[in-house]
Design a protein around this motif. Structure first.
Motif, short mmCIF file in Angstrom:
data_model
loop_
_atom_site.label_atom_id
_atom_site.label_comp_id
_atom_site.label_asym_id
_atom_site.label_seq_id
_atom_site.Cartn_x
_atom_site.Cartn_y
_atom_site.Cartn_z
N VAL A 82 0.85 -1.19 0.00
CA VAL A 82 0.00 0.00 0.00
C VAL A 82 0.89 1.25 0.00
O VAL A 82 2.07 1.18 0.31
N CYS A 83 0.30 2.38 -0.35
CA CYS A 83 1.01 3.66 -0.26
C CYS A 83 1.35 3.91 1.21
O CYS A 83 0.46 3.80 2.07
N PRO A 84 2.62 4.24 1.52
CA PRO A 84 2.97 4.45 2.93
C PRO A 84 2.27 5.65 3.58
O PRO A 84 2.15 5.71 4.79
N LYS A 85 1.78 6.59 2.78
CA LYS A 85 1.12 7.78 3.35
C LYS A 85 -0.36 7.53 3.62
O LYS A 85 -0.85 7.72 4.72
N CYS A 86 -1.09 7.12 2.58
CA CYS A 86 -2.55 6.98 2.73
C CYS A 86 -2.99 5.55 3.04
O CYS A 86 -4.16 5.30 3.31
N LYS A 87 -2.04 4.60 2.94
CA LYS A 87 -2.31 3.17 3.23
C LYS A 87 -3.33 2.57 2.26
O LYS A 87 -4.03 1.62 2.62
N PRO A 90 -4.84 1.38 -5.27
CA PRO A 90 -3.81 2.37 -5.57
C PRO A 90 -3.88 3.58 -4.65
O PRO A 90 -4.90 3.82 -4.00
N CYS A 91 -2.77 4.33 -4.61
CA CYS A 91 -2.65 5.53 -3.79
C CYS A 91 -3.81 6.50 -4.04
O CYS A 91 -4.20 6.73 -5.18
N GLU A 92 -4.33 7.04 -2.93
CA GLU A 92 -5.40 8.04 -3.04
C GLU A 92 -4.98 9.39 -2.48
O GLU A 92 -5.82 10.23 -2.17
N CYS A 93 -3.67 9.59 -2.31
CA CYS A 93 -3.17 10.88 -1.83
C CYS A 93 -3.53 11.99 -2.81
O CYS A 93 -3.55 11.77 -4.01
N ARG A 94 -3.79 13.15 -2.27
CA ARG A 94 -4.05 14.33 -3.11
C ARG A 94 -2.82 15.22 -3.05
O ARG A 94 -2.42 15.65 -1.98
ZN ZN Z 1 -1.09 7.66 -1.06
#
Ligand code: ZN
Length: 95
Positions: A82-87, A90-94
């Protein structure tokens, strides 16, 4: 070939030189190779692009060897499915 195996190959081939050159010098080589990758991207030269990617990962592995970092373990620990920021995947960071 796994990242581990590639790093071990770089160790076998270049550790004797990399360890003498040291961290600063090896880091500078990595930066030079990243710049050459940038040139290849700019020139959109597929053959050159593959060679520059190879050089970047080789110098990254060399730098990891002389700083005693296991690249595969570091990458898998940080990017554990998973994305380390949003977990999310695919990544859902903005940004
Ligand atoms: Zn993310």
């Amino acid at each position: 070939m796994h990242i581990n195996e590639f790093q071990e190959l770089m160790q076998k081939l270049y550790y004797h030189r990399d360890s003498k050159r040291g961290v600063e010098g090896t880091y500078r080589w990595l930066v030079d190779e990243v710049n050459e990758l940038g040139d290849a991207l700019h020139n959109n030269d597929k053959e050159e692009l593959a060679k520059e990617f190879a050089d970047v990962i080789a110098w990254l592995a060399s730098l990891a060897n002389i700083t005693s970092v296991n690249l595969e373990l570091a990458a898998v620990n940080k990017y554990n499915n998973v994305c380390p920021k949003c977990k999310q995947s695919p990544c859902e960071c903005r940004f």
